[in-house]
Structure formats: C-alpha cells, structure tokens
Design a protein around this motif. Structure first.
Motif, PDB file in Angstrom:
ATOM      1  N   GLY C 177      23.633  22.258  47.604  1.00  0.00           N
ATOM      2  CA  GLY C 177      23.654  22.241  49.059  1.00  0.00           C
ATOM      3  C   GLY C 177      23.615  20.853  49.687  1.00  0.00           C
ATOM      4  O   GLY C 177      23.479  19.840  48.991  1.00  0.00           O
ATOM      5  N   PRO C 178      23.769  20.804  51.010  1.00  0.00           N
ATOM      6  CA  PRO C 178      23.827  19.543  51.754  1.00  0.00           C
ATOM      7  C   PRO C 178      22.659  18.592  51.482  1.00  0.00           C
ATOM      8  O   PRO C 178      22.891  17.373  51.389  1.00  0.00           O
ATOM      9  N   PRO C 179      21.401  19.081  51.328  1.00  0.00           N
ATOM     10  CA  PRO C 179      20.316  18.092  51.156  1.00  0.00           C
ATOM     11  C   PRO C 179      20.527  17.167  49.959  1.00  0.00           C
ATOM     12  O   PRO C 179      20.094  16.023  49.972  1.00  0.00           O
ATOM     13  N   ASN C 180      21.180  17.674  48.906  1.00  0.00           N
ATOM     14  CA  ASN C 180      21.384  16.848  47.721  1.00  0.00           C
ATOM     15  C   ASN C 180      22.753  16.165  47.681  1.00  0.00           C
ATOM     16  O   ASN C 180      23.197  15.726  46.630  1.00  0.00           O
ATOM     17  N   GLY C 181      23.458  16.151  48.807  1.00  0.00           N
ATOM     18  CA  GLY C 181      24.716  15.423  48.872  1.00  0.00           C
ATOM     19  C   GLY C 181      25.953  16.293  48.736  1.00  0.00           C
ATOM     20  O   GLY C 181      27.062  15.819  48.940  1.00  0.00           O
ATOM     21  N   PHE C 182      25.758  17.559  48.387  1.00  0.00           N
ATOM     22  CA  PHE C 182      26.911  18.459  48.277  1.00  0.00           C
ATOM     23  C   PHE C 182      27.126  19.075  49.655  1.00  0.00           C
ATOM     24  O   PHE C 182      26.841  20.238  49.886  1.00  0.00           O
ATOM     25  N   THR C 183      27.696  18.275  50.579  1.00  0.00           N
ATOM     26  CA  THR C 183      27.692  18.639  51.993  1.00  0.00           C
ATOM     27  C   THR C 183      28.727  19.684  52.389  1.00  0.00           C
ATOM     28  O   THR C 183      28.616  20.259  53.460  1.00  0.00           O
ATOM     29  N   SER C 184      29.761  19.893  51.560  1.00  0.00           N
ATOM     30  CA  SER C 184      30.757  20.911  51.913  1.00  0.00           C
ATOM     31  C   SER C 184      31.438  21.373  50.634  1.00  0.00           C
ATOM     32  O   SER C 184      31.301  20.731  49.591  1.00  0.00           O
ATOM     33  N   ILE C 185      32.156  22.476  50.712  1.00  0.00           N
ATOM     34  CA  ILE C 185      32.848  22.965  49.511  1.00  0.00           C
ATOM     35  C   ILE C 185      33.896  21.956  49.031  1.00  0.00           C
ATOM     36  O   ILE C 185      33.917  21.625  47.849  1.00  0.00           O
ATOM     37  N   PRO C 186      34.760  21.416  49.913  1.00  0.00           N
ATOM     38  CA  PRO C 186      35.742  20.448  49.395  1.00  0.00           C
ATOM     39  C   PRO C 186      35.073  19.270  48.687  1.00  0.00           C
ATOM     40  O   PRO C 186      35.537  18.832  47.637  1.00  0.00           O
ATOM     41  N   LYS C 187      33.961  18.775  49.253  1.00  0.00           N
ATOM     42  CA  LYS C 187      33.297  17.645  48.616  1.00  0.00           C
ATOM     43  C   LYS C 187      32.705  18.061  47.272  1.00  0.00           C
ATOM     44  O   LYS C 187      32.692  17.279  46.313  1.00  0.00           O
ATOM     45  N   SER C 188      32.216  19.300  47.192  1.00  0.00           N
ATOM     46  CA  SER C 188      31.660  19.780  45.927  1.00  0.00           C
ATOM     47  C   SER C 188      32.769  19.956  44.894  1.00  0.00           C
ATOM     48  O   SER C 188      32.552  19.749  43.691  1.00  0.00           O
ATOM     49  N   ILE C 189      33.947  20.357  45.375  1.00  0.00           N
ATOM     50  CA  ILE C 189      35.082  20.470  44.451  1.00  0.00           C
ATOM     51  C   ILE C 189      35.472  19.085  43.956  1.00  0.00           C
ATOM     52  O   ILE C 189      35.777  18.894  42.772  1.00  0.00           O
ATOM     53  N   TYR C 190      35.426  18.104  44.866  1.00  0.00           N
ATOM     54  CA  TYR C 190      35.676  16.716  44.456  1.00  0.00           C
ATOM     55  C   TYR C 190      34.688  16.326  43.355  1.00  0.00           C
ATOM     56  O   TYR C 190      35.072  15.753  42.328  1.00  0.00           O
ATOM     57  N   TRP C 191      33.406  16.674  43.532  1.00  0.00           N
ATOM     58  CA  TRP C 191      32.415  16.375  42.496  1.00  0.00           C
ATOM     59  C   TRP C 191      32.785  17.077  41.182  1.00  0.00           C
ATOM     60  O   TRP C 191      32.663  16.487  40.104  1.00  0.00           O
ATOM     61  N   ALA C 192      33.222  18.341  41.301  1.00  0.00           N
ATOM     62  CA  ALA C 192      33.569  19.092  40.094  1.00  0.00           C
ATOM     63  C   ALA C 192      34.730  18.420  39.353  1.00  0.00           C
ATOM     64  O   ALA C 192      34.736  18.368  38.116  1.00  0.00           O
ATOM     65  N   ILE C 193      35.699  17.888  40.094  1.00  0.00           N
ATOM     66  CA  ILE C 193      36.814  17.181  39.448  1.00  0.00           C
ATOM     67  C   ILE C 193      36.302  15.914  38.767  1.00  0.00           C
ATOM     68  O   ILE C 193      36.622  15.636  37.616  1.00  0.00           O
ATOM     69  N   VAL C 194      35.468  15.150  39.502  1.00  0.00           N
ATOM     70  CA  VAL C 194      34.890  13.925  38.929  1.00  0.00           C
ATOM     71  C   VAL C 194      34.168  14.240  37.613  1.00  0.00           C
ATOM     72  O   VAL C 194      34.219  13.473  36.659  1.00  0.00           O
ATOM     73  N   THR C 195      33.510  15.384  37.579  1.00  0.00           N
ATOM     74  CA  THR C 195      32.684  15.718  36.413  1.00  0.00           C
ATOM     75  C   THR C 195      33.518  16.336  35.298  1.00  0.00           C
ATOM     76  O   THR C 195      33.376  15.980  34.132  1.00  0.00           O
ATOM     77  N   LEU C 196      34.400  17.259  35.654  1.00  0.00           N
ATOM     78  CA  LEU C 196      35.206  17.944  34.639  1.00  0.00           C
ATOM     79  C   LEU C 196      36.117  16.974  33.893  1.00  0.00           C
ATOM     80  O   LEU C 196      36.350  17.111  32.692  1.00  0.00           O
ATOM     81  N   THR C 197      36.647  15.997  34.619  1.00  0.00           N
ATOM     82  CA  THR C 197      37.529  15.028  33.968  1.00  0.00           C
ATOM     83  C   THR C 197      36.731  13.963  33.218  1.00  0.00           C
ATOM     84  O   THR C 197      37.300  13.002  32.727  1.00  0.00           O
TER      85      THR C 197
END
Lengths: 287, 287, 287, 287
Positions: C177-197
């Motif tokens: 969720g937003p408190p830990n920096g995952f402020t929106s779904i697109p941004k969380s998907i960006y994180w998922a790409i950063v991590t998966l790759t």
C-alpha cells in the motif's frame, strides 16, 4: 537381506521402519520425520524474530526441547537398530544427526552458548535423507551428472571470474579511491563481484566519469559471460539426457545397438535386417 | 455439430457467436470482448492513482459500472446459450467470469469492502480465453510441453535453492546480526533470496568483512546456478521442437520417411505421390 | 550494371563512390562517413554535459554546423546520384538521413526548439548502413534468422510476463500500500517489473513480512523464467546454424543434396553412388 | 631435447626446474611460485586497508621486499637459464615478470610514486602460467574454442547493445532530465547500461511516469536479450564439445567411420582391426 534370520526381533522391525522406505510403516516414519524436521526449523526461525521471542519465547523453547528429545530418541534407535552401528555413527548423516541434537544439551550447561543454537539449522540437511521418498531423485540425478561433467569447466570459469574481479576491483580502487567509498582493495573487489554478478546493491557506486565508464565495462562483461556457465551446463545436460542408443537387434549375436544405416552387425558380421523405421531411429539419433 | 438441429434458434446463434471463433460474428465478439477487458483493467489501474482518483473518480466508477454490466450480460448469455450450463458455470473460466463481476455488487452493499475491488484484476486472466484468436497458441504449446517436461527437474532445483538460501540466510544472521539490519532469520533468508537471484535491492547490505565475503559467495553461487534452470529448459525445449518426422510412405518398399520435396523413394527408386501439403509441412519443419 | 553506359559521367562516378563499397574510393567514403557520424555523436553527448557546454559550448556548436553541412552535402549528392531518387528519399535510410540534418535548421529559426537537437542521436542508426563494410554481417544474419524464428514464442513469453507483473503488482499494492511507497497499481507494476527482471533498483522495497514473502516469490519466478527466452533463442539459433544439407550429387539430374543413406536420387530416381565418406557427412549432419 | 648435450651443467638443471613441470623438482618449484604469488597479492590487498596499514604497514612493506627480491632472483634465473633469453624477455610472460618487479624499485627512488605499487596486482596474471600444472587446461581449451567461434556474433551483439543504450539513454535524458539526476547524455547512457544489464544500482532512478514506463521497456529488453549471448555461446560450445569422429578404416570397403567397439564393418561385413586405443577414445567421446 542380512536381516532375514532375525526378522522377528524388535530390533529388526525398528531397522525396517527406520531404514527402509518400501514398507507402509517405513513411509509413515519418514513422513513424520519430515514434518518434525520442518516444524523444528520453523521454531528456530520464529524464535529469531524479536517480537515473537518476547511473546512466545518460553513456548518455543519448550517445543524445541520436545523436538530435541524426539531427535535424540530417533538417534538412539538408529544406533541400536543399525546393522553396523559404527558405520552409521561416522557416516555423513550420522554426524549431522548428532549435530542436530548436541547444541541444545551444550546450551543447557553453558547458557552463554545460546548462539550455538543456530547450528540447529543444519537439520535442514536431514530433509534430503527423507527425499528418497519421492520419484524426483532420478531427475536430481540428471542434474548431478551434468554438474559433475561440467565441474572442471566451471572451475576454470570461476578462476577467470576471480582474476577479472581482482583486476577490476583494483582498478576501481585506484580510480575512485577512499573518498567515494572504495576504501580498500578487498572492498573494491567486493564491489566488483556485486557488479559483475549483476546483483548491484547500490551501497557503493562509482561517482567519477572514468569510474562509471569502467563500471559499464564490468557490467557488460558480467552480462555477457553469464553465457559461459549456462552454455557449459546446457551442453552437459543435453549430453546426460541423450538416449543411450538405437535398438536394432542382430539375428545371430543379439547385439542390440547398431548404426542407423548399418547392413551388417559390427560385432559378429551377420547381415542385419533393414532398419524397420529409419525415420524413428534418425529421430532418436539426432538428439 | 450438436447444434445443427436447432441452428435457427436464437440460442444456437448466440452460442455460435460466443463460443465459436471461426465465424466473422464470433471473431468480432472476441475482439470486442478483448477491448472491453483491457479497458476495464485500465480503469482499475487509473483509479488506484491518487490524483486521477481525485479528479476523475466518479467518471471511472461510472465506467466501471458499464463494464460490470457488460460482463454480467455476457455471463448470463454464456450460461443461457451453453449446451451444458452446469459444466460452464463450474469450469475454470466460468468461475473467473463470476469473480470478475461479483466484487462490484458486493461493494455496493458493503461500502467498506472497497478493497475487494482489487479482485477485478483477475479479469486479466480472461484475456487468455480470447487468445484462441491468434496463431500464437501453437507456439505457447511448445513452451508448455517443455515446461511440463522440466517440471520435476525444476522442483529439485527449487528445493536446492531453498536449502541454499536457508543456510546462507542463517549464516548471515549469525555473522551480521540485528545491528546491521539482519534482524531475524526469516529476514536474513529474504536477503539471501534478494542476493542469490541477483536482484540486489540494497535495502539490507552486509557491513562486516566476513559478511561481505559470504555475500560474495552467495552472489557467485546465484550467478553460476542460473545455468541450471536455463539448461533444463533449453534441453527440454530443443526436444519439444524436434520435427515429428514427415510421414509419406513409399508405395513399393514402404520406407516411411522421405525428404519433403522428394519425388522418388531414396531406397528403392519408386515414384512417390506428391506431398499432400508441402506448405504446412515446410512450415512446421522450419520451426 | 545499369550504370555501364554513362560510366564516364560525374553522376555515375559519385553513385559508385557513395553506393558501392567494393571500390577503394567507396571504401574510403564509407570509412570517412563512419568517422564523421561517430564524431558528431560525440559532440552531441559532450554538449549535454553542463561543464563542457559552459566551457566549449560555442566550439561544439561550430563543429555541429560543420557536421550538419557535411551531412547535407552528402544527402544532396545521394539524391542527385541515385538512380531512382524518389525511392531513396522515401526509403528507411533516406528518411533517417533527413532527420539527421533537419533539427539543426529548425533550431536555427526557432531557438526555443533546442531540445529538438536530441533527435540527432538518431544518426546512430546511420552507422548500421556503413556496416556493410564488415564481414560481420553474415553473423548478424544468423542472429536475425534465429530472432525471427523465435518471434512468436517471444511474444507469448512477453504476454505471460505482462500478466505476471500485473497480478504481482496489484497484490503488492494491496499488501504494502501507499504508506510503504506502493502508491498506485501502475507504480506497483513498475516495481514488479524491476524485481522480476532482477534489476532491483531498491527505490521501492517491501517492508511487511507478507510483502517480503511475495517479493521472494516474484524474484524466484524472475530468476527461473529467464530460462524461457534463453531456451527459445538457443534452440532457434542451433537450428539456424545447422548446415543446410549433405553434398552428394545425382549423376543424372545433378540434385546436390540427399539423405545420408540414400541409394537413389529422390528427384529423378537415378541410382546414386555410395556416399564417399559416410563418417564426414554424418559428422556435419549431426551439427 | 636441445638441452641434452649440456644436461650436466647447472644452467640446464635450472632450466629444467623452472621451465619443465614434468620433473618432481619442476613441480615443487611451480607450487612454491604459486604460493609466493598468492601471498604477495594478499600483502598488496591487506596493505590497502587503512587499519591494517596503520598497524602492520612496516611488516607488510618488509614482506613485500622479500617477495620482490624472490621475484627478481627468479627473473634473473629465467633469463640466465633460458635457451633463447631474448625471446623470453620480450614474450608476454617475460614482460609481466618485469612489471611484477619494477614498481617496488621505482617507488624506492620516487617515494611519490606509491600509487604505482598497484601495478603489482598484475602478478595475478602470473598465476595462469603456473596453471600448466593442472589437467583443467584442456577444459579451458573447449571454452576458448567456443569463445573464438562466437567472437563475430558477440561483436554484432555488443554493437546492438551499444546502439540500444545510446538511444535509451538519450531518451531518458530528454524525459527525466537534470532535475531527476539524469544530468547529461553520457550519464544517462551509464544508467541505461546499469539497467539493461539488470545490475540496477539504484543511484539514479526514473521518477516520472513516462520515465518509469521507458525504464520498464529497458529492463524487459535487457531481461530478454540476455538470451542472445547465452544462445550464441551454448550453440558454439556444443559444437566444440562434439567428438571429432573416430577414424578406423574398413580394410575391404574403406568405410572410414565405425563404432568404437565395432569388430566388423557394418557396410560390407569385413573384419576390422581392433581399436588401437579404446580407453582414450572413450574418454574423449564421453565429454
């Protein structure tokens, strides 16, 4: 087989349960053991979390004693029922079994040795013994064969990597130096490993243009040479998985394998029947 | 084919449109569905952005209701036109279709269940149903065959990885400890996973010389053993992609396999019938 | 060859120099062009560095005009000497040649359009035209054939990746969720790409235990499925590098390629001489 | 062999010890040399750590002189005992041997040249000379053959990578710009390399939505195209490791290739001579 003559004794029955997985009782024993091992690992891990330790520390310590007692009983039974107790005690798993029990008793007498309890994580390795249960082992075998075959090439590769990170690390130490966090050669080599393996923690980063240029070189090297271990292992695994040969039997000497287009048996010289399905053999050969 | 006798009824026509992609109407339906699914996903995502939600929240909620209504109608039509409604309802896609609709209605009655709306992302999976449209599916098939064939080896590999990160993580917990951020064994195992997979966030990094040495070992391990899944999958995929062998029998000697463009049997010299579908075979062979 | 009759004219000579690499003059032209392109790229890059721009901005701007003038002259000569000027102007490289020149002239009249100058980086692509010089092109060909053959499988793979990161990203948004920096779904998907790759910038990291558990899953997924594109490309490249066939000529119809163990030509049915060196052919076939 | 006539002289004996590994003395010499080289590297590294330098700086400097003296003696002996001293002095290893000694002497006269001492790390390369000891070298050979065969394709690949990071870097510079840390095109290209190679330090990260979208593209590109060098090297290594084919000719029909354990020609049925060295061929085949 040796156990036949005393197959009615308690000792033989325990032996069967503990050492043989083929009987229902043996299976049940192995599964229970797996559960207990995993539960004891969970307890060790949970106990390392501060909040959990504060709230349930006593419970977990109690559980730990239950597991230790169970492992101790299991160990004694193994020694008792083993056909050659000495061989078992000094075998790989025999030693691990002791290491899985000892820390708790030592910590009992030397409370300062709390840290020793960590050694219990070695119980993890006991899981592998229980794995004889599953059919996956033959698959692990392919992997082991391939790993063993690639061992020498992997050693050469690791030697190359070691040289690369030493040279790169030293260069970065000269270029970036202590002010930018590259405080010593070993630490710079650590950075080179972090970078070459494409881990990239980001706790040390080059700040000068020259340092960033060299870092780019390190990264591209690391990115490109990952191909080497992968290529080695893939080639060896493909070898390990290759079907042993073609099946066309010689009518005289019954040698089972011949080249695809062979007309005569190459062991006894008898004429072979034509390959019944050249296509199929070609298929399997081209693997 | 079963639909033949009632092919004039409305129900049969709906069935054809929804379930069969071969007709123009069926194609049009599938493409529209794909667009609506992707649009509804976009709405869910945009709505999660604070600034967008503040500015267009009402619009997006309205759109969401439009999509939900469309999906509900589609679902009812599917149930109505399906030849075996029960089978559809309890099929994999039948359940996903319901899950794609329900949250909106539940959130209507329990406004606190807003978070449930996230479940709508599961609509993503519906995209795969529409994919029957494209010729890519046969390619996905190769990948699935290879994945299935490598399943057991991958499980063995993951078990090995699990052991490695448990042991490495525990060692780091002992070496670095809480003062350096390795506050518990599970967290240290998390670090070991981050490092072994070469992700390397950098939120936890070893600070002692011994910790950095062990970390180097973890990184090089991770860098080298990526070869294992790659090798497994490559070997299996190469297997899956091997041409099945062309079947064209010689009328005289019955040799079963010939080159694609062969006109005469290369064993006995008899004329062969022309290849029935050279294009297709060429196609599948060249893969 | 078409150029033969007017081979004495200036236009034909320019054409030979610009478009044909086989003559010494053509080679010299291509090498000069390569140097000028790389020099102009260097100028664009250096000019983007603040300190360099402050100190040498005017010099670089001057150099830039020299390059632009050279490119403009080259472009005019190409149009003039081309046998079918229209075809050249609207070809891929023809358009890139214009884009390489235009920004400078536009920026002359609209000084605010400075940013447009970036487009000059597209000159980089011109380097590839000059590459016809080198023998590496046939190698690039292997790579392109393999890439083209794996295209469909890669698309299926990317579709799978897209689904994975969408689902993982949304789950992380719900969990962290937003408190830990995952402020929106697109941004969380960006994180998922950063991590998966396995890039792992570390600008967003999970902080809850559940989030770290899911992140571990994402990382191991990413670490394992890198096997998929690698496997696809390796298998296709091995195919592309396989020698097309064996050389054994039919004495009647001169068809050059036959199966290794063929006794009759499969095009005309004539008897073939026995394979002169079965071993060697087998060798090259099994590649 | 040339050394035969003067095999009693001291010089010849030194030559044997230093240059030939087959004698016990030669082996002992090589192993001692390896130990001294590694010890001297350790000293260089330890000396670069501030705390160690402060505490043991003088000791390490002393040790360094011991090593330098040993290397100097070794060098002189090599020159003295070499059959063609000039060839040795200007050979690759001859130059490295000098570079391993010189810095210490130069630093003696110019104390400001302390930094020069770093050059001693080049001693690392001397380790490779000693490696002739181990049987791993034939394995390194496979890797070198594969690397040489893939050289051209790797160059094409690196050229592609260079273009990609230039274009991606420039785009990020335009999108994110100096305020977000992308202060110049070269620095943005550095970021693109960090990201494409999946290193991901996290010292520069995109902050705009558009920048993160482009970054996602860079990451997925990098994640997917790692397949290219891996595929190239795997395919070439598989080639390099293929057994060369066994050469044993049939005395009657002159068919040149037979199975290793064949006793009769499988084309004409004539008896074959026994395989001359089954062990060795089996060995090389099973690789």
């Amino acid at each position: 087989m040796d156990a036949e003559p005393r197959s009615n004794s308690v000792r033989a029955r325990i032996n069967t349960i503990i050492f043989h997985v083929s009987t229902p009782a043996g299976r049940a024993f192995d599964i229970s053991l797996l559960v207990v091992i995993l539960a004891s690992l969970l307890v060790v891990m949970l106990d390392s979390i501060d909040t959990v330790h504060a709230a349930y520390g006593d419970w977990l310590a109690g559980l730990e004693w239950v597991f230790t007692t169970l492992f101790a009983i299991e160990y004694l039974l193994r020694v008792y029922s083993s056909e050659r107790p000495k061989d078992y005690v000094f075998s790989f798993y025999g030693l691990i079994d002791v290491i899985a029990i000892l820390p708790a008793f030592i910590a009992l007498f030397y409370p300062d040795a709390q840290y020793l309890l960590i050694v219990r994580v070695i119980r993890m390795l006991r899981v592998f013994r229980v794995l004889k249960l599953v059919p996956y082992l033959s698959q692990a075998n392919f992997l082991l064969v391939a790993l063993r075959a690639s061992r020498q090439k992997i050693v050469v590769f690791l030697l190359g990597i070691t040289t690369l990170v030493t040279v790169y690390g030293t260069l970065m130490y000269v270029i970036e130096g202590p002010p930018n966090g590259f405080t010593s050669i070993p630490k710079s080599i650590y950075w080179a490993i972090v970078t070459l393996t494409t881990v990239g923690f980001g706790d040390m980063v080059p700040k000068t243009a020259l340092g960033q240029t060299l870092a780019s070189l390190v990264m591209i090297t690391g990115y490109a040479i990952i191909a080497v271990p992968t290529g080695i292992f893939t080639a060896e695994l493909a070898n390990a998985m290759r079907p042993e040969a073609l099946h066309r039997e010689c009518p005289r000497c019954e040698k089972g394998q011949h080249e695809q287009n062979a007309s005569y048996c190459n062991r006894c010289g008898a004429a072979l029947f034509p390959a019944p399905d050249t296509g199929a053999s070609k298929h399997s050969e081209s693997r």
